[in-house]
Design an enzyme around this catalytic site. Sequence first.
Site, PDB file in Angstrom:
ATOM      1  CB  CYS A 152      -0.948   0.009   1.200  1.00  0.00           C
ATOM      2  SG  CYS A 152      -0.116  -0.066   2.785  1.00  0.00           S
ATOM      3  CD  GLU A 177      -3.229  -1.789  -1.595  1.00  0.00           C
ATOM      4  OE1 GLU A 177      -3.242  -2.841  -0.958  1.00  0.00           O
ATOM      5  OE2 GLU A 177      -3.566  -0.692  -1.115  1.00  0.00           O
TER       6      GLU A 177
END
Length: 366
Positions: A324, A358
């Site tokens: 992330c 991400e």
Amino acid sequence: MTPEHLPTEQYEAQLAEKVVRLQSMMAPFSDLVPEVFRSPVSHYRMRAEFRIWHDGDDLYHIIFDQQTKSRIRVDSFPAASELINQLMTAMIAGVRNNPVLRHKLFQIDYLTTLSNQAVVSLLYHKKLDDEWRQEAEALRDALRAQNLNVHLIGRATKTKIELDQDYIDERLPVAGKEMIYRQVENSFTQPNAAMNIQMLEWALDVTKGSKGDLLELYCGNGNFSLALARNFDRVLATEIAKPSVAAAQYNIAANHIDNVQIIRMAAEEFTQAMNGVREFNRLQGIDLKSYQCETIFVDPPRSGLDSETEKMVQAYPCILYISCNPETLCKNLETLSQTHKVERLALFDQFPYTHHMECGVLLTAK
């Protein structure tokens, strides 16, 4: 972008910018063009938290501007699911003229699913008593009479009142199979459900034909490990948060999966156990040596992998890394690329219209 307006006409441009940025960051490690997975342009967030502002007789949801810290009134929130938007209106209508429910209410948290269930948590700076429970039950019943499938929770210092339950069950179609995932209030869940489906299907695709077992660190409610179980002989997964472990155990049973073992311990502790540095009572009855883990899956926090875990994952022929935060991924790749090569690269637009990205990489031993 404002909370009540999404620049949907700029979606393609913001996604293209992220692709260029990720390729540039990954250039020292790979010349692959990222596989790109798009988000819905609106109503993609399945959870949202708002502060509640009291203004005379009125009250409403607010968020704070990240730069100026000024208050922004939010009556609708197109980034969030349609169910959250319905609930925002219904909750304010139900609380505004109810002195028991509105007094010292400072925040409302919403968690929803594609299966149209919701948990709404009301946070207070006061003690919650039986009178609060009675009024909250009346509000819950009124919401359900509007065909809103909702559970209410009251929170205050050292207090949590569940009127019914503190979880909802999500149902996701993943590569031709419906997966059931219990999601617990106040525990981590993937915020963008449509993107989560694409991440799971990509992970399944890149691990097709895998040999041996899978080890997963930071497994949460079993989101990835349960979906990936069909590609491996066995799956061994670690997670530290008790509610997430309990949800993962439920999800194993609900999905009739018999080849996944969840262990409650930190990744660092598990590294010690695998290396024989320490023995743990929690591992009694689990023969770590019987696992032939050829693949390791990591989905670490924003800070990435610590140096000990970096060393540990390098021992595996195949590393699947969901990140992330591509900056810490690239920092980890400075070490991992000494022993492994990037075979697949994906960009998941989990947070449209923001700087955040991400991404996923599959690494194989050189």
